[in-house]
Design an enzyme around this catalytic site. Structure first.
Site, PDB file in Angstrom:
ATOM      1  CG  HIS A   1      -0.450   0.108   2.524  1.00  0.00           C
ATOM      2  ND1 HIS A   1       0.353  -0.850   3.095  1.00  0.00           N
ATOM      3  CD2 HIS A   1      -0.583   1.081   3.461  1.00  0.00           C
ATOM      4  CE1 HIS A   1       0.687  -0.471   4.318  1.00  0.00           C
ATOM      5  NE2 HIS A   1       0.138   0.705   4.560  1.00  0.00           N
TER       6      HIS A   1
ATOM      7  CG  HIS B   1       0.126   4.520   4.634  1.00  0.00           C
ATOM      8  ND1 HIS B   1      -0.657   3.815   5.509  1.00  0.00           N
ATOM      9  CD2 HIS B   1      -0.644   5.535   4.176  1.00  0.00           C
ATOM     10  CE1 HIS B   1      -1.866   4.387   5.577  1.00  0.00           C
ATOM     11  NE2 HIS B   1      -1.872   5.423   4.774  1.00  0.00           N
TER      12      HIS B   1
ATOM     13  CG  ASP C   1       4.747   2.939   7.369  1.00  0.00           C
ATOM     14  OD1 ASP C   1       3.878   3.430   6.628  1.00  0.00           O
ATOM     15  OD2 ASP C   1       4.478   2.072   8.232  1.00  0.00           O
ATOM     16  CG  HIS C   2       4.049  -0.118   4.308  1.00  0.00           C
ATOM     17  ND1 HIS C   2       3.997  -1.408   4.785  1.00  0.00           N
ATOM     18  CD2 HIS C   2       3.569   0.681   5.301  1.00  0.00           C
ATOM     19  CE1 HIS C   2       3.491  -1.389   6.016  1.00  0.00           C
ATOM     20  NE2 HIS C   2       3.223  -0.134   6.344  1.00  0.00           N
TER      21      HIS C   2
ATOM     22  CG  HIS D   1      -4.126   0.604   6.839  1.00  0.00           C
ATOM     23  ND1 HIS D   1      -4.022   1.228   8.046  1.00  0.00           N
ATOM     24  CD2 HIS D   1      -2.948   0.839   6.190  1.00  0.00           C
ATOM     25  CE1 HIS D   1      -2.830   1.815   8.135  1.00  0.00           C
ATOM     26  NE2 HIS D   1      -2.160   1.598   7.016  1.00  0.00           N
TER      27      HIS D   1
ATOM     28  CG  ASP E   1       0.213  -1.216   7.831  1.00  0.00           C
ATOM     29  OD1 ASP E   1       1.034  -2.090   8.175  1.00  0.00           O
ATOM     30  OD2 ASP E   1       0.537  -0.020   7.676  1.00  0.00           O
TER      31      ASP E   1
ATOM     32  CG  HIS F   1       3.577  -1.599  11.509  1.00  0.00           C
ATOM     33  ND1 HIS F   1       4.426  -0.524  11.593  1.00  0.00           N
ATOM     34  CD2 HIS F   1       2.843  -1.404  10.385  1.00  0.00           C
ATOM     35  CE1 HIS F   1       4.204   0.306  10.578  1.00  0.00           C
ATOM     36  NE2 HIS F   1       3.248  -0.207   9.817  1.00  0.00           N
TER      37      HIS F   1
HETATM   38 FE    FE Z   1       2.437   0.848   8.064  1.00  0.00          FE
HETATM   39 ZN    ZN Z   2      -0.008   1.817   6.463  1.00  0.00          ZN
END
Ligand code: FE
Ligand code: ZN
Length: 254
Positions: free
Chosen positions: A56, A58, A60-61, A113, A132, A170
């Site tokens: 996805h 975001h 942090d990915h 999410h 997530d 995570h």
């Molecule tokens: Fe994340």
């Molecule tokens: Zn995320």
């Protein structure tokens, strides 16, 4: 045959994963939170990166994608999210499948999410990469999708074989379990999971991946459909999605 799986801690609490080819020379990456720790594993193990699978949009990915992309690396992600992902070499959607080192990867849309969140399922190895969506003892927050949508997504994942390894994004397991116990203080599987997880975290070991069977017995978000859970919530007549929505709401406030 089961392809080797390498879990790579990134940033403060993210995980990336490598799936290794049968000859041990190539690897596919699932999510790229950052460059350095992933590059280090590739170098240490003498692996050539061939694919990057994105779950996805975001940061942090995906923030590590450009720094890991070299000519020949195939970047795969959601067609629906192509406008907000790094440039994709292969755009996929729910129901699609593609080959990875001789094994089939099934693409599942697990939105909730975010919209356009994908999971990647390798049936032959028994891995599902959920980032997530479904997480260890929890699930992602609803930033873009509705509770109905997330419940439908989690239901797809819950229907996979129980021995499937859930490779999520995570290290949130400790606090997820604390919340889960607030709902189901008498769940003995959950009580023993709490002490296992505490022991693993004391050794700084990842609690991800986790077995789907364990999620089914301890993850409150997968248990929203059970009548005992609905009774604990004080909503015995609720639909499964309403029960899920209430659990998500309580977790947001926890
Ligand atoms: Fe994340
Ligand atoms: Zn995320």
């Amino acid at each position: 045959m089961t392809l080797d799986l390498i879990t790579i801690p990134c940033l403060s609490d993210n995980y990336a994963f490598l799936v290794v080819s049968p000859d041990g020379k190539r690897a596919a990456l699932i999510d790229a939170p950052e460059v350095a720790p992933i590059k280090k594993v590739l170098q240490d193990r003498n692996l050539t990166l061939t694919d990057i699978l994105i779950t996805h949009h975001h940061a942090d990915h995906i923030d590590g994608v450009e720094g890991l992309r070299t000519p020949g690396v195939r970047v795969i992600g959601a067609k629906a999210d192509a406008h907000r992902l790094p440039a994709l070499d292969l755009m996929v959607e729910d129901g699609d499948h593609f080959d990875l080192f001789g094994q089939t990867v099934d693409v599942l849309d697990v939105s909730g999410h975010t919209k356009g969140h994908l999971a990647f399922y390798l049936a032959a190895s028994g891995y599902v990469f959920t980032a997530d969506s479904l997480m260890a003892a929890g699930c992602g927050r609803l930033f873009e999708g509705s509770a109905d949508l997330m419940w439908a997504s989690l239901s797809k994942l819950a229907a996979l074989p129980p021995e499937t390894l859930v490779c999520s994004g995570h290290e949130y397991t400790t606090s997820n379990i604390r919340f889960a116990l607030s709902l189901e203080p008498g769940n003995s599987a959950l009580i023993s999971r709490q002490s296992q997880v505490a022991a693993m975290r004391r050794e700084n070991m990842p609690t991800v991946p986790s077995r789907l069977a364990e999620e089914l017995s301890t993850n409150p978000f997968l248990r929203a459909n059970l009548s005992e859970m609905k009774t604990l919530l004080g909503m015995a007549d609720a639909t499964d999605a309403e029960s899920f929505a209430e659990i998500r709401k309580r977790k947001d406030r926890f």
